[in-house]
Design an enzyme around this catalytic site. Structure first.
Site, PDB file in Angstrom:
ATOM      1  N   GLU A  46      15.293 -10.981  10.526  1.00 31.13           N
ATOM      2  CA  GLU A  46      16.078 -11.368   9.366  1.00 31.13           C
ATOM      3  C   GLU A  46      17.335 -11.809   9.748  1.00 31.13           C
ATOM      4  OE1 GLU A  46      16.599  -8.469   6.066  1.00 31.13           O
ATOM      5  OE2 GLU A  46      16.732 -10.103   4.613  1.00 31.13           O
ATOM      6  N   LYS A 119      13.155 -15.568   0.007  1.00 31.56           N
ATOM      7  CA  LYS A 119      12.984 -14.038  -0.387  1.00 31.56           C
ATOM      8  C   LYS A 119      12.970 -13.673  -1.875  1.00 31.56           C
ATOM      9  CE  LYS A 119      15.121  -9.607   1.046  1.00 31.56           C
ATOM     10  NZ  LYS A 119      15.952  -9.015   1.928  1.00 31.56           N
ATOM     11  N   CYS A 162      11.827  -8.706   4.525  1.00 34.75           N
ATOM     12  CA  CYS A 162      12.585  -7.162   4.573  1.00 34.75           C
ATOM     13  C   CYS A 162      12.259  -6.537   2.965  1.00 34.75           C
ATOM     14  CB  CYS A 162      14.013  -7.367   4.617  1.00 34.75           C
ATOM     15  SG  CYS A 162      14.790  -5.872   5.338  1.00 34.75           S
TER      16      CYS A 162
END
Lengths: 302, 302
Positions: A46, A119, A162
């Site tokens: 990331e 995300k 994540c």
């Protein structure tokens, strides 16, 4: 005869400095090594081009954001084309004035942009002030599933980022939309001031939750995390010791490759045909009680 | 001052014969031992009064089914009252002619029936022909969430049964309806004819998926499984080697107690106050993208 269901995947686990060009050059060297080891798909961590800049809320960090296409995506596209390899990268995306995302980008092995994933789950807790920098993905507002796998020449990539890793809903939605693999670029570490038991519990939980996504969906899972200590620029916290420990699992959550907390690359060969066989043995998708899951759409059922 | 958030829980892991009375007496002895070790809540394994009778489709097995109240629930209620302990049992429930369930029953520590949970996800694969015997729970048809925790004097019990363990949706729904603990009575084992790697992968997957429910929801998880070999009455398969390995985790999925594959009881003390603290550190429930989960209500998003 070559089994075309068998693919070799790799992850790049690295530390990052304040110098974006240095970080990208380091990544390029690692990608070359992955290719030499037979990788057809390479997952980067990331926000691999920069430090993890979310440790405090600082307007000046917005200068790190880039458009797509932009410097970092052009760089990754060229590497992908040069090595004929699929690359999954990650960057701080500037979509418009005032609209920024934490975005994964996928380049197919001819250098073309196969797709992006913004995300969906954005964390916000001391040291991880992501809600200040990023707004959540909104692909579903265009009448598309927000958790849409990205089609590539070797399969559909269920790329999540994540914090998404803590949500079984995200992995499930990728599976239900035809993902052949789940991929998690992450940036997570310890607060150096925490005690050892808490550190162990956190790191173990992080691995188990992602192995469980493999198990629940019978999909291979690829995870890469950064390494190294990064200080908190504000000096408020003790900074973050990124714990590395990237790993690759098969579709029963079995560990195929496991990194330490040092800079490294990791490769494994996975068999995409296993998914179908396992889903026959333990047919979870057949038995989901979709008539009884309405409550999942609520914040709390009180 | 006593910390009322700390509770001691226990599981009973046993083998079962064809003799229901023997099985129940063995359970009663184990419950007494659990109480002597301080247990306030005792979880029994799935269908603990009988053999696992679902290895083949046999009409005569329906004679094992019982009403609620009935022989087994009366037995458990008396034990619960005698030992002043919460007991979570499991039985083959006859609800009406032609309507049978795989049902968990919860008795509060005064012997009163606190509630029941009818297994929602019903498996059906060679050796586990449960769709022949059981229909799925339908509590949601009465305008109640089908995954409703059962209120007791020590907290809300999110009781799920065996196959439910593979569905993160079930655990999440229990958490969203206020469960303080997740409990899984199960009956799972190896096909003796499978190879060692598959056996290891299956058992590891079974534990990881349940530890992951703890992690995703920050709830302690209590699992009990039967032990012993039970032959397939039809002689078609090699039977089932029930793998035991019951366990108790804290709310980060950390193992607090772990059984072997022998008959045993297991106890652990868990702290119900940890859930709130952990949900502050890693606030998953805050960040669920309930605007984007609609696809979870579909069989497949094609």
């Amino acid at each position: 005869m070559k089994n075309t269901n068998q693919i070799t995947v790799a992850v790049v686990q690295q530390s990052c400095s304040d110098n974006k060009q240095d970080n990208l050059e380091k990544t390029a060297t690692a990608i070359k090594s992955c290719k030499q080891q037979g990788a057809q798909l390479i997952l980067l961590q990331e926000l691999h081009a920069t430090r993890y800049f979310c440790q405090n809320e600082d307007f000046s960090q917005f200068s790190l954001a880039e458009t797509i296409p932009g410097e970092t995506t052009n760089f990754l596209s060229c590497l992908s084309k040069e090595h004929q390899v699929i690359i999954v990268g990650s960057l701080f995306e500037k979509r418009a004035e005032g609209i920024f995302h934490n975005t994964a980008v996928v380049f197919d092995n001819d250098g073309s942009l196969a797709g992006t994933y913004r995300k969906m789950h954005i964390p916000d807790d001391p040291g991880y002030y992501e809600k200040f920098y990023f707004t959540g993905g909104d692909a579903m507002h265009h009448n598309i599933n927000g958790f849409q796998p990205i089609k590539t020449s070797i399969g559909n990539l269920g790329v999540l980022v994540c914090w998404d890793q803590w949500f079984p809903e995200a992995a499930r939605l990728m599976a239900l939309s035809g993902a052949n693999l789940l991929l998690y670029p992450t940036a997570i570490g310890w607060d150096p001031s925490d005690d050892k038991t808490l550190k162990t519990n956190q790191q173990t939980a992080w691995q188990i939750t992602q192995r469980a996504h493999a198990i629940a969906n019978h999909l291979p899972v690829i995870v890469t995390n950064r390494v190294g200590f990064e200080a908190d620029p504000s000096g408020v916290t003790a900074g973050i010791d990124f714990w590395g420990s990237s790993f690759i699992t098969g579709p029963q959550g079995e560990i195929l490759a496991q990194a330490s907390i040092d800079e490294t690359i990791l490769t494994a060969t996975i068999d995409l045909a296993s998914t179908g066989k396992l889903r026959q043995t333990w047919p979870f998708l057949r038995d989901r009680r979709i008539d009884a899951y309405q409550g999942l759409l609520n914040r709390y059922n009180d």
